[in-house]
Design a protein around this motif. Sequence first.
Motif, PDB file in Angstrom:
ATOM      1  N   SER A   1       0.825  -1.208   0.000  1.00  0.00           N
ATOM      2  CA  SER A   1       0.000   0.000   0.000  1.00  0.00           C
ATOM      3  C   SER A   1       0.859   1.258   0.000  1.00  0.00           C
ATOM      4  CB  SER A   1      -0.919   0.000   1.224  1.00  0.00           C
ATOM      5  OG  SER A   1      -0.147   0.031   2.419  1.00  0.00           O
ATOM      6  N   VAL A   2       0.241   2.350  -0.394  1.00  0.00           N
ATOM      7  CA  VAL A   2       0.947   3.631  -0.395  1.00  0.00           C
ATOM      8  C   VAL A   2       1.322   4.030   1.022  1.00  0.00           C
ATOM      9  CG1 VAL A   2       0.767   6.066  -1.026  1.00  0.00           C
ATOM     10  CG2 VAL A   2      -0.271   4.322  -2.486  1.00  0.00           C
ATOM     11  N   GLU A   3       0.414   3.748   1.975  1.00  0.00           N
ATOM     12  CA  GLU A   3       0.684   4.090   3.371  1.00  0.00           C
ATOM     13  C   GLU A   3       1.920   3.364   3.885  1.00  0.00           C
ATOM     14  OE1 GLU A   3      -2.191   3.101   2.184  1.00  0.00           O
ATOM     15  OE2 GLU A   3      -3.403   4.939   2.295  1.00  0.00           O
ATOM     16  N   ALA A   4       2.071   2.089   3.531  1.00  0.00           N
ATOM     17  CA  ALA A   4       3.246   1.334   3.980  1.00  0.00           C
ATOM     18  C   ALA A   4       4.529   1.900   3.390  1.00  0.00           C
ATOM     19  CB  ALA A   4       3.090  -0.136   3.612  1.00  0.00           C
ATOM     20  N   ALA A   5       4.486   2.277   2.111  1.00  0.00           N
ATOM     21  CA  ALA A   5       5.680   2.841   1.466  1.00  0.00           C
ATOM     22  C   ALA A   5       6.044   4.194   2.077  1.00  0.00           C
ATOM     23  CB  ALA A   5       5.447   2.972  -0.033  1.00  0.00           C
ATOM     24  N   GLU A   6       5.044   5.027   2.319  1.00  0.00           N
ATOM     25  CA  GLU A   6       5.321   6.341   2.893  1.00  0.00           C
ATOM     26  C   GLU A   6       5.819   6.222   4.332  1.00  0.00           C
ATOM     27  OE1 GLU A   6       1.725   8.503   2.425  1.00  0.00           O
ATOM     28  OE2 GLU A   6       2.110   9.030   0.313  1.00  0.00           O
ATOM     29  N   LYS A   7       5.272   5.270   5.080  1.00  0.00           N
ATOM     30  CA  LYS A   7       5.735   5.065   6.454  1.00  0.00           C
ATOM     31  C   LYS A   7       7.187   4.601   6.473  1.00  0.00           C
ATOM     32  CE  LYS A   7       4.727   2.524  10.730  1.00  0.00           C
ATOM     33  NZ  LYS A   7       6.144   2.138  10.904  1.00  0.00           N
ATOM     34  N   PHE A   8       7.547   3.729   5.550  1.00  0.00           N
ATOM     35  CA  PHE A   8       8.935   3.262   5.488  1.00  0.00           C
ATOM     36  C   PHE A   8       9.892   4.418   5.250  1.00  0.00           C
ATOM     37  CE2 PHE A   8      12.305   2.225   2.395  1.00  0.00           C
ATOM     38  CZ  PHE A   8      13.133   1.483   3.204  1.00  0.00           C
ATOM     39  N   HIS A   9       9.583   5.273   4.298  1.00  0.00           N
ATOM     40  CA  HIS A   9      10.481   6.385   4.002  1.00  0.00           C
ATOM     41  C   HIS A   9      10.468   7.425   5.113  1.00  0.00           C
ATOM     42  CE1 HIS A   9      11.980   5.519  -0.064  1.00  0.00           C
ATOM     43  NE2 HIS A   9      10.859   4.842  -0.206  1.00  0.00           N
ATOM     44  N   THR A  10       9.349   7.587   5.805  1.00  0.00           N
ATOM     45  CA  THR A  10       9.319   8.494   6.952  1.00  0.00           C
ATOM     46  C   THR A  10      10.226   7.981   8.061  1.00  0.00           C
ATOM     47  OG1 THR A  10       7.060   9.180   6.423  1.00  0.00           O
ATOM     48  CG2 THR A  10       7.841   9.592   8.660  1.00  0.00           C
ATOM     49  N   ASP A  11      10.159   6.683   8.335  1.00  0.00           N
ATOM     50  CA  ASP A  11      11.042   6.095   9.352  1.00  0.00           C
ATOM     51  C   ASP A  11      12.507   6.215   8.947  1.00  0.00           C
ATOM     52  OD1 ASP A  11       8.789   5.384  10.790  1.00  0.00           O
ATOM     53  OD2 ASP A  11       8.705   3.351   9.964  1.00  0.00           O
ATOM     54  N   LEU A  12      12.781   6.038   7.666  1.00  0.00           N
ATOM     55  CA  LEU A  12      14.160   6.142   7.195  1.00  0.00           C
ATOM     56  C   LEU A  12      14.680   7.568   7.341  1.00  0.00           C
ATOM     57  CD1 LEU A  12      16.658   4.963   5.847  1.00  0.00           C
ATOM     58  CD2 LEU A  12      15.551   5.308   3.629  1.00  0.00           C
ATOM     59  N   ARG A  13      13.851   8.553   7.020  1.00  0.00           N
ATOM     60  CA  ARG A  13      14.284   9.942   7.160  1.00  0.00           C
ATOM     61  C   ARG A  13      14.534  10.301   8.609  1.00  0.00           C
ATOM     62  NH1 ARG A  13       9.419  11.950   3.195  1.00  0.00           N
ATOM     63  NH2 ARG A  13      10.229  10.961   1.285  1.00  0.00           N
ATOM     64  N   CYS A  14      13.694   9.814   9.502  1.00  0.00           N
ATOM     65  CA  CYS A  14      13.904  10.080  10.928  1.00  0.00           C
ATOM     66  C   CYS A  14      15.205   9.432  11.415  1.00  0.00           C
ATOM     67  CB  CYS A  14      12.721   9.553  11.730  1.00  0.00           C
ATOM     68  SG  CYS A  14      11.180  10.452  11.465  1.00  0.00           S
ATOM     69  N   ALA A  15      15.486   8.216  10.962  1.00  0.00           N
ATOM     70  CA  ALA A  15      16.720   7.535  11.377  1.00  0.00           C
ATOM     71  C   ALA A  15      17.953   8.271  10.874  1.00  0.00           C
ATOM     72  CB  ALA A  15      16.711   6.096  10.874  1.00  0.00           C
ATOM     73  N   VAL A  16      17.907   8.745   9.639  1.00  0.00           N
ATOM     74  CA  VAL A  16      19.056   9.464   9.074  1.00  0.00           C
ATOM     75  C   VAL A  16      19.249  10.806   9.764  1.00  0.00           C
ATOM     76  CG1 VAL A  16      19.939  10.556   6.977  1.00  0.00           C
ATOM     77  CG2 VAL A  16      18.906   8.286   6.863  1.00  0.00           C
ATOM     78  N   SER A  17      18.146  11.470  10.111  1.00  0.00           N
ATOM     79  CA  SER A  17      18.250  12.792  10.750  1.00  0.00           C
ATOM     80  C   SER A  17      18.895  12.716  12.124  1.00  0.00           C
ATOM     81  CB  SER A  17      16.866  13.425  10.860  1.00  0.00           C
ATOM     82  OG  SER A  17      16.032  12.669  11.723  1.00  0.00           O
ATOM     83  N   GLN A  18      18.866  11.562  12.771  1.00  0.00           N
ATOM     84  CA  GLN A  18      19.463  11.408  14.096  1.00  0.00           C
ATOM     85  C   GLN A  18      20.947  11.064  14.050  1.00  0.00           C
ATOM     86  OE1 GLN A  18      17.071   8.484  16.077  1.00  0.00           O
ATOM     87  NE2 GLN A  18      15.205   9.725  16.021  1.00  0.00           N
ATOM     88  N   ILE A  19      21.481  10.841  12.870  1.00  0.00           N
ATOM     89  CA  ILE A  19      22.906  10.517  12.737  1.00  0.00           C
ATOM     90  C   ILE A  19      23.695  11.820  12.657  1.00  0.00           C
ATOM     91  CG2 ILE A  19      24.611   9.364  11.290  1.00  0.00           C
ATOM     92  CD1 ILE A  19      22.374   7.510  10.339  1.00  0.00           C
ATOM     93  N   PRO A  20      24.749  11.980  13.442  1.00  0.00           N
ATOM     94  CA  PRO A  20      25.531  13.232  13.406  1.00  0.00           C
ATOM     95  C   PRO A  20      25.988  13.586  12.001  1.00  0.00           C
ATOM     96  CG  PRO A  20      26.205  11.872  15.263  1.00  0.00           C
ATOM     97  CD  PRO A  20      25.249  11.037  14.452  1.00  0.00           C
ATOM     98  N   ALA A  21      26.037  14.876  11.723  1.00  0.00           N
ATOM     99  CA  ALA A  21      26.320  15.362  10.372  1.00  0.00           C
ATOM    100  C   ALA A  21      27.734  15.027   9.919  1.00  0.00           C
ATOM    101  CB  ALA A  21      26.094  16.868  10.302  1.00  0.00           C
ATOM    102  N   HIS A  22      28.653  14.838  10.856  1.00  0.00           N
ATOM    103  CA  HIS A  22      30.041  14.568  10.468  1.00  0.00           C
ATOM    104  C   HIS A  22      30.272  13.096  10.128  1.00  0.00           C
ATOM    105  CE1 HIS A  22      34.337  15.137  10.191  1.00  0.00           C
ATOM    106  NE2 HIS A  22      34.551  14.219  11.119  1.00  0.00           N
ATOM    107  N   ASN A  23      29.348  12.219  10.505  1.00  0.00           N
ATOM    108  CA  ASN A  23      29.551  10.789  10.272  1.00  0.00           C
ATOM    109  C   ASN A  23      29.574  10.459   8.792  1.00  0.00           C
ATOM    110  OD1 ASN A  23      29.234  10.750  13.043  1.00  0.00           O
ATOM    111  ND2 ASN A  23      27.999   8.899  13.046  1.00  0.00           N
ATOM    112  N   PHE A  24      30.423   9.496   8.448  1.00  0.00           N
ATOM    113  CA  PHE A  24      30.392   8.948   7.093  1.00  0.00           C
ATOM    114  C   PHE A  24      29.198   8.001   7.020  1.00  0.00           C
ATOM    115  CE2 PHE A  24      31.315   5.522   4.128  1.00  0.00           C
ATOM    116  CZ  PHE A  24      31.625   6.228   2.973  1.00  0.00           C
ATOM    117  N   LEU A  25      28.187   8.377   6.261  1.00  0.00           N
ATOM    118  CA  LEU A  25      26.911   7.657   6.241  1.00  0.00           C
ATOM    119  C   LEU A  25      26.658   7.032   4.882  1.00  0.00           C
ATOM    120  CD1 LEU A  25      24.068   6.896   7.325  1.00  0.00           C
ATOM    121  CD2 LEU A  25      23.312   9.167   6.587  1.00  0.00           C
TER     122      LEU A  25
END
Length: 452
Positions: free
Chosen positions: A235-259
Motif C-alpha cells: 500500500s501507499v501508506e506502507a511505502a510512505e511510512k517506510f520512508h518516513t522512518d528512514l528519514r527520521c533515522a538518518v536525521s538522528q545521525i551526526p552530520a560529520h559521520n560517514f553515512l
Amino acid sequence: VNQDVTDSGTMGAPSVILPFYLLYVGTSTDEVAIKGAIPVAQVAHVSHSQQKRNMMNSSYSTRVSAPTFVSGREGGNDFTNLNPNGRLVNDEPNQPETPNSINENNKKSLFSCTDITWVGTLNTRTIRTAQRKLEMVHLFEKSGAEIVGIQEHRIVHEEPVKVERVGKSSYLITSSATRNRAQAAVGGVGFILTSKAFDATTEITPVTERILKISLNGNPKPTFVCVYGPTEADSVEAAEKFHTDLRCAVSQIPAHNFLEVIGDFNAHLSKRDENDFGWYFHERTNRNGELLRDTALECNLEITNTRFRKKRGKMWTHLSDGTLNKSQIDFILVRKKWRNSVKNTEVYSFFSTLGTDHRLVLSKIKLSLRRAKKQPKKTWYNWGALKSDEDLQKRYAVEVKNRYSALCEQTDESEVTELYGHFVDAIADTNKAILPKKEKSTDCDSALIPLL
C-alpha cells in the motif's frame, strides 16, 4: 592457648585450637583426624614457628585475618571496584544500559585515506537453512568485502537483534524477520561483517523491522543503514511510512559521520529532465523511485549507482523469476559531504550460486578528506588617524555617502535588510580606499624604544 581443667582440679596439658585449614602443612588428611581442638602431640612434626603462626591465627586471636579468595572471587567485605557501596565510579547519575553498544573502547578504524574498503548490499532471498547460510559466508569471504547489508534473510528469533559468528572469521547480525498471515517467515534485514569490521563495531540499533543501523569506530565515524523497502504491490501508506522512518533515522545521525544507506528499495529510477546527467537503467520512475528521490533530497544523500557510467549489463541488480525481466532496485546512497570518498559502485555476480534472484552491489570506499581552507588575512586600519585628522574625516563621510547612494539607487526603501547591507558594504569599500593601514609593531621594537 587453652588450659584444660581436669576432674581433680589441676590444669591439664595445653592444647591449641587451630582452624583446620591452617593446621596441616605437609600432612595428609589420612594422617590427622580433624576433631576441633587438636593436641600438640598429634602435630609434633609442625615447626615451632609454624605453631606460633597457627596460634596467632586461631579463633582466640585479636589479629584481623586477611580477606579470603574462593574460586577466584573476593570474599568478606572486598568489592570488585575500589569505590564504597552505593558510589559510582565517575560520580555521575546512573545511565540506562545500552545493550546495543558493543566494543565501546575499541580503537580500530576500518576506513582510511590510504586503503580501499568494499561495502555492499545483497537481497539473499533466504538464508534460513544452515546450508544456505554457510554458502553465503563462503561467498562473502571470497568477495573481499568488509561489510555487506543483507535483506530478506527470513530468520525469526526472539531477540530484536541477534549476533552470531559464522564461518572462520565472519559475523552475522540480524534483526528478526516477521511472519505473515500464513505464519511464513518474511523480510528481515542484517549485516555480515568480517572479524575486522566486527571488532570496529560500536553500536547496533534496530530502527524498525525494515531498517537496521550499525556504527563503527573511526574518524569520521562510519554509520551504515541497511533497509528493505516495500514492493510496488504494498500500500501507499506502507511505502510512505517506510520512508518516513528512514528519514527520521538518518536525521538522528551526526552530520560529520560517514553515512551510507544500503539495501533493496524496490525502486526504479530514470532521468528527471534534460539537465539530469546520471546513468540510469530504466526509462520510467515508479512510485518507490519518487519516494526514494524525495528521501535522498531531504536527507542530503546521493545515489551512487547513477553517478558512474556503466554498461547496462553492470547496472541491473534483479532478475525476475517469472518474466526474466531485469531491473535496478538495489542502491547504495552516501551523504553528499562524503561523495568523493566513494570511488566506484558496481554490480557483481559473486553470489550467483546462493540461489538468490539479486546481484551484489559493491561500493569502493577510500576516504577523501577536504583540505582546510585558508582564512583570509584580516586588514587592520589606523582608526587613530581618522580621529585626529579633520580633513580625513570629511573625505571619509563624503565617500561613504556617495558609495551608499550608488548602491541604493535600485533598492526599494522598504527593504530595510538590503539597505543595511548596502551601508555595510559602503563602509567596507571606503575603509579600503581611504584609511591607512596599521603597521604591525613587534615586542622587540617596543622594548628598544626606551633605550633610544
